[in-house]
Design a protein around this motif. Structure first.
Motif, PDB file in Angstrom:
ATOM      1  N   THR A  16       0.926  -1.091   0.096  1.00  0.00           N
ATOM      2  CA  THR A  16      -0.038  -0.311  -0.128  1.00  0.00           C
ATOM      3  C   THR A  16       1.016   1.151  -0.065  1.00  0.00           C
ATOM      4  OG1 THR A  16      -1.651  -1.165   1.064  1.00  0.00           O
ATOM      5  CG2 THR A  16      -1.720   1.349   1.333  1.00  0.00           C
ATOM      6  N   PRO A  17       1.004   2.016  -1.024  1.00  0.00           N
ATOM      7  CA  PRO A  17       1.721   3.223  -0.984  1.00  0.00           C
ATOM      8  C   PRO A  17       1.379   4.285   0.108  1.00  0.00           C
ATOM      9  CG  PRO A  17       0.688   2.816  -3.080  1.00  0.00           C
ATOM     10  CD  PRO A  17      -0.042   1.896  -2.219  1.00  0.00           C
ATOM     11  N   LEU A  18       2.434   4.929   0.582  1.00  0.00           N
ATOM     12  CA  LEU A  18       1.937   6.083   1.637  1.00  0.00           C
ATOM     13  C   LEU A  18       1.358   7.031   0.962  1.00  0.00           C
ATOM     14  CD1 LEU A  18       5.653   6.170   3.231  1.00  0.00           C
ATOM     15  CD2 LEU A  18       3.697   5.473   4.243  1.00  0.00           C
ATOM     16  N   THR A  19       0.643   7.755   1.825  1.00  0.00           N
ATOM     17  CA  THR A  19      -0.274   8.955   1.523  1.00  0.00           C
ATOM     18  C   THR A  19       0.590  10.340   2.025  1.00  0.00           C
ATOM     19  OG1 THR A  19      -1.579   8.999   3.373  1.00  0.00           O
ATOM     20  CG2 THR A  19      -2.344   7.919   1.380  1.00  0.00           C
ATOM     21  N   GLY A  20       0.521  11.334   1.253  1.00  0.00           N
ATOM     22  CA  GLY A  20       1.205  12.539   1.744  1.00  0.00           C
ATOM     23  C   GLY A  20       0.475  13.357   2.652  1.00  0.00           C
ATOM     24  N   ARG A  21       1.227  14.302   3.213  1.00  0.00           N
ATOM     25  CA  ARG A  21       0.512  15.248   4.112  1.00  0.00           C
ATOM     26  C   ARG A  21       0.203  16.383   3.474  1.00  0.00           C
ATOM     27  NH1 ARG A  21       5.132  16.431   7.901  1.00  0.00           N
ATOM     28  NH2 ARG A  21       6.163  16.803   5.969  1.00  0.00           N
ATOM     29  N   ASN A  22       0.620  16.651   2.175  1.00  0.00           N
ATOM     30  CA  ASN A  22       0.315  18.037   1.597  1.00  0.00           C
ATOM     31  C   ASN A  22       0.295  17.724   0.014  1.00  0.00           C
ATOM     32  OD1 ASN A  22       3.287  18.140   0.699  1.00  0.00           O
ATOM     33  ND2 ASN A  22       3.662  19.035   2.792  1.00  0.00           N
ATOM     34  N   ASP A  23       0.079  18.744  -0.721  1.00  0.00           N
ATOM     35  CA  ASP A  23       0.070  18.699  -2.210  1.00  0.00           C
ATOM     36  C   ASP A  23       1.173  17.984  -2.761  1.00  0.00           C
ATOM     37  OD1 ASP A  23      -2.370  19.532  -2.263  1.00  0.00           O
ATOM     38  OD2 ASP A  23      -1.893  21.579  -2.954  1.00  0.00           O
ATOM     39  N   ALA A  24       2.622  18.545  -2.304  1.00  0.00           N
ATOM     40  CA  ALA A  24       3.854  18.184  -2.850  1.00  0.00           C
ATOM     41  C   ALA A  24       3.960  16.821  -2.379  1.00  0.00           C
ATOM     42  CB  ALA A  24       4.949  18.917  -2.249  1.00  0.00           C
ATOM     43  N   GLU A  25       3.734  16.283  -1.288  1.00  0.00           N
ATOM     44  CA  GLU A  25       4.022  14.767  -0.825  1.00  0.00           C
ATOM     45  C   GLU A  25       3.116  13.931  -1.624  1.00  0.00           C
ATOM     46  OE1 GLU A  25       5.988  15.513   3.530  1.00  0.00           O
ATOM     47  OE2 GLU A  25       4.118  14.159   3.164  1.00  0.00           O
ATOM     48  N   ARG A  26       1.717  14.226  -1.699  1.00  0.00           N
ATOM     49  CA  ARG A  26       0.860  13.504  -2.585  1.00  0.00           C
ATOM     50  C   ARG A  26       1.159  13.572  -3.871  1.00  0.00           C
ATOM     51  NH1 ARG A  26      -3.678  15.608  -4.498  1.00  0.00           N
ATOM     52  NH2 ARG A  26      -3.405  17.287  -3.467  1.00  0.00           N
ATOM     53  N   LEU A  27       1.572  14.620  -4.576  1.00  0.00           N
ATOM     54  CA  LEU A  27       1.920  14.548  -5.940  1.00  0.00           C
ATOM     55  C   LEU A  27       3.165  13.725  -6.087  1.00  0.00           C
ATOM     56  CD1 LEU A  27       1.111  18.021  -7.192  1.00  0.00           C
ATOM     57  CD2 LEU A  27       0.232  15.947  -8.126  1.00  0.00           C
ATOM     58  N   GLN A  28       4.091  13.814  -5.177  1.00  0.00           N
ATOM     59  CA  GLN A  28       5.501  12.954  -5.299  1.00  0.00           C
ATOM     60  C   GLN A  28       5.156  11.471  -5.436  1.00  0.00           C
ATOM     61  OE1 GLN A  28       8.617  14.509  -2.924  1.00  0.00           O
ATOM     62  NE2 GLN A  28       9.411  12.318  -2.648  1.00  0.00           N
ATOM     63  N   GLN A  29       3.762  11.021  -4.645  1.00  0.00           N
ATOM     64  CA  GLN A  29       3.691   9.735  -4.820  1.00  0.00           C
ATOM     65  C   GLN A  29       2.811   9.168  -5.888  1.00  0.00           C
ATOM     66  OE1 GLN A  29       5.393   8.029  -2.556  1.00  0.00           O
ATOM     67  NE2 GLN A  29       4.156   6.873  -1.740  1.00  0.00           N
ATOM     68  N   LYS A  30       2.648  10.218  -7.028  1.00  0.00           N
ATOM     69  CA  LYS A  30       1.981   9.940  -8.427  1.00  0.00           C
ATOM     70  C   LYS A  30       3.069   9.348  -9.294  1.00  0.00           C
ATOM     71  CE  LYS A  30      -2.235  12.429  -8.213  1.00  0.00           C
ATOM     72  NZ  LYS A  30      -2.969  11.397  -8.493  1.00  0.00           N
TER      73      LYS A  30
END
Length: 644
Positions: free
Chosen positions: A327-341
């Protein structure tokens, strides 16, 4: 005597002919119900109903019982006729009782009376309680022209309804009470239970009836029915039952609906010169659709304001996972969430150039089961949707890191494009829309050669709509709450009348315009938000490199951004290199490491260090709470200042 007999027969024939006349007020369809009772004729060839319940020696051949039947049917008379009577088709639903008893005697050479043995006769009895629910398509014809008889032929399929049986063996001769079986009693082998292995019943039916039709649409018929069973009660025994029944049926012919009354003659009206018409503003987008040769207009009313925000971030080619899972990690903000894309960014990069090859490297942390490395790269390959022939796969299990928090970064899948780690671009579109009041301009065009009364009203799916403006130009006000599905039927109706309503001289000219209204986009604004470390400075930010932990050797390089910075330097723009580290280690060691990373990137750019300025960024604990934030901080970015 002969004369009296002839008169009597003539009277009966006349009455029957009168009752049998066709009733033209009835349809060909009818509802029928019947009830009958009679004898059940059992045919068998078996000894034991159930192997668990013994019954020695006697073979049951037949038996009988009393049963009854209830039925209901739907019938239809065809245009085809036989002996001047219509051929009738129907389907009958019935409940039938086929219960009965089978009795057989057996000679017994050894029965006991005290200390003596005798010969005797034992009577074996099997009683079945058996009913079924059946469906029977049938055809009914009149076989004779001289008599009003009807013959019904059908085929019935029946489903057993909880059939049971009971059996016993009783000593009937000698009839002295002291004479018994070896067991010491005059009755033995007494059992009961459900009939085993029951099967669907197939019966052929034939019925003979004498129908008498009344003027109220009823057909009453005494009826003799025989149903011959073509199947056995159970799949394991030769045992069936047919039925001979005597009963009666009643059929009701469904009447035809009464014809509607003729319309009243049109009233004579005086026709002055009046005219009414609605014209919708041509400024609206109008589409005409034809349905069953009727034109329906669809108009698009600007009622939606749409704003699209595009988030863009430069990301390393690595994806991080939760512990002991895929299960991929989820980001705390837009930058981290987009980095997981990362998966979407890799897919877009591979689709841009069919010649590229991809290496997927799955990694399990030192404190995890090594098999997770394989499961993670397999998970990533399935979601990429890239031709498997273009993909190579590897797995690795790193050693225990010097910093325990680095175990989080070992739970990953990384990607190499043509053997190199690239800096990728991840994007997402966020659409925001606001509903607004819409206006539909229209004109009411009127011509009248006398004093006329003018009226205009607008409805939306039958609900009134506010109208603003003055004759002849109006606007219908459409609120967003009125469009439940963003598309509703709008009706604009106008009328011009002369005289007073109710008078014979009253005349009215009306016009109705119907159209489907659809809420359209009023305007669309696209804003681009590049998520990156810019330190609040004014200028364009480019991510040049990402680095491994505690290393000044680039882990991945953005060839596109490196070339963009080189072009900016050649054009004389002022360039600053922002070098950053994570928060692991001392502040002094991290500052020295940041300087080394900036120097390595200056060498990569092939630029004199004197022509660029260096900025070292010391990140806080809060900026390094996730693997995504730590790897983002191990980077060098270029800030290109805008020319004044």
């Amino acid at each position: 005597m002969k004369r009296f007999t002839a008169i009597t027969l003539g009277f009966i024939t006349g009455v029957v002919a009168m009752l049998a006349q066709t009733d033209t007020s009835r349809t060909r369809f009818g509802l029928q119900a019947d009830v009958s009772a009679g004898v059940n004729l059992h045919s068998a060839d078996f000894r034991v109903v159930d192997p668990r319940f013994p019954s020695c020696c006697a073979t049951f051949k037949g038996g009988s019982g009393f049963g009854y039947s209830l039925g209901a049917a739907l019938t239809a008379d065809l245009d085809a006729r036989l002996n001047e009577q219509p051929i009738r088709l129907g389907t009958r639903l019935s409940w039938t009782d086929l219960s009965g008893s089978l009795v057989e005697d057996e000679f017994i050479s050894f029965v006991i009376a005290g200390s003596n043995a005798f010969e005797g006769i034992a009577q074996h009895t099997v009683t079945a309680s058996y009913s079924m629910l059946g469906i029977e398509p049938f055809v009914s014809v009149s076989p004779l022209s001289s008599l009003p008889l009807r013959l019904r032929l059908g085929a019935q399929v029946g489903i057993p309804m909880s059939p049971t049986f009971s059996q016993r063996e009783e000593l009937v001769e000698p009839n002295e009470s002291n004479v018994t079986f070896l067991e010491g009693s005059r009755v033995r082998n007494v059992y009961e239970g459900e009939l085993p292995n029951t099967s669907t019943q197939m019966l052929a039916t034939i019925a003979l009836s004498w129908p008498v039709t009344t003027t109220s649409g009823l057909e009453i018929s005494p009826e003799l029915t025989y149903a011959h069973n073509l199947s056995n009660f159970t799949s394991s025994l030769t045992w069936s039952a047919s039925a001979l029944r005597l009963g009666a049926s009643v059929r009701y012919a469904i009447p035809k609906p009464a014809p509607p009354p003729p319309p009243p003659p049109p009233a004579q009206k005086r026709k002055p010169t009046i005219y009414s018409k609605i014209e919708v503003s041509p400024s609206l987008t109008t589409v005409t659709m034809t349905d069953d040769d009727v034109e329906n207009k669809v108009i698009v009313v600007p009622m939606i304001q749409k704003r699209i925000r595009k988030n863009v971030v430069d990301v390393p080619a690595v994806l991080f996972f939760e512990p002991n899972s895929t299960t991929p990690l989820t980001g705390r903000n837009d930058a981290e969430r987009l980095q997981q894309k990362t998966i979407e960014a890799i897919r877009e990069r591979m689709n841009s150039d069919p010649s590229l090859r991809l290496t997927v490297v799955g990694s399990a942390a030192a404190d995890e089961d090594p098999v997770l490395a394989r499961e993670r790269f397999a998970w990533a390959v399935r979601r990429l949707g890239v031709d498997i022939s273009r993909i190579s796969m590897k797995k690795e299990t790193p050693a225990v890191p010097e910093e325990p928090v680095l175990l989080e970064e070992q739970r990953n899948v990384s990607f190499l494009i043509n053997g190199r780690a690239e800096v990728l671009t991840a994007t997402e579109l966020i659409t925001e829309q606001t509903s607004m009041t819409g206006y539909i301009p229209f004109a009411h065009l009127v011509t009248c050669d006398t004093t006329c009364d003018q009226r205009v009203n607008v409805t939306l799916d039958g609900n009134p709509v506010q109208i603003i403006g003055t004759e002849p130009v109006f606007r219908a006000v459409i609120e967003p709450s009125m469009l439940t599905d963003n598309a509703e039927m709008l009706t604009i109706a106008s009328a011009v009348s002369v005289g007073r309503q109710g008078d014979s001289a009253f005349i009215e000219e009306s016009h109705v315009v119907g159209m489907m209204i659809i809420a359209g986009v009023r305007d669309s604004v696209v804003t681009v938000n590049k998520v990156a470390l810019a330190d609040g400075q004014d200028g364009d930010v480019f991510t040049l490199c990402y680095f491994e932990f505690n290393s000044s050797a680039p882990r991945s390089v953005s060839d596109r951004d490196v070339e963009a910075v080189r072009a900016a330097l050649r054009a004389g723009y002022r360039v600053s290199l922002v070098a950053s580290t994570d928060n692991l280690g001392t502040e002094e060691s991290n500052r020295n490491l940041a300087k080394k990373r900036a120097a390595a990137v200056a060498e990569l750019l092939g630029v004199d260090p004197q022509k660029v300025s260096f900025v070292t960024k010391i990140t806080s604990d809060a900026e390094n709470a996730t693997p995504m934030s730590r790897i983002a901080n191990r980077s060098v970015r270029a800030l290109i200042a805008r020319k004044l």
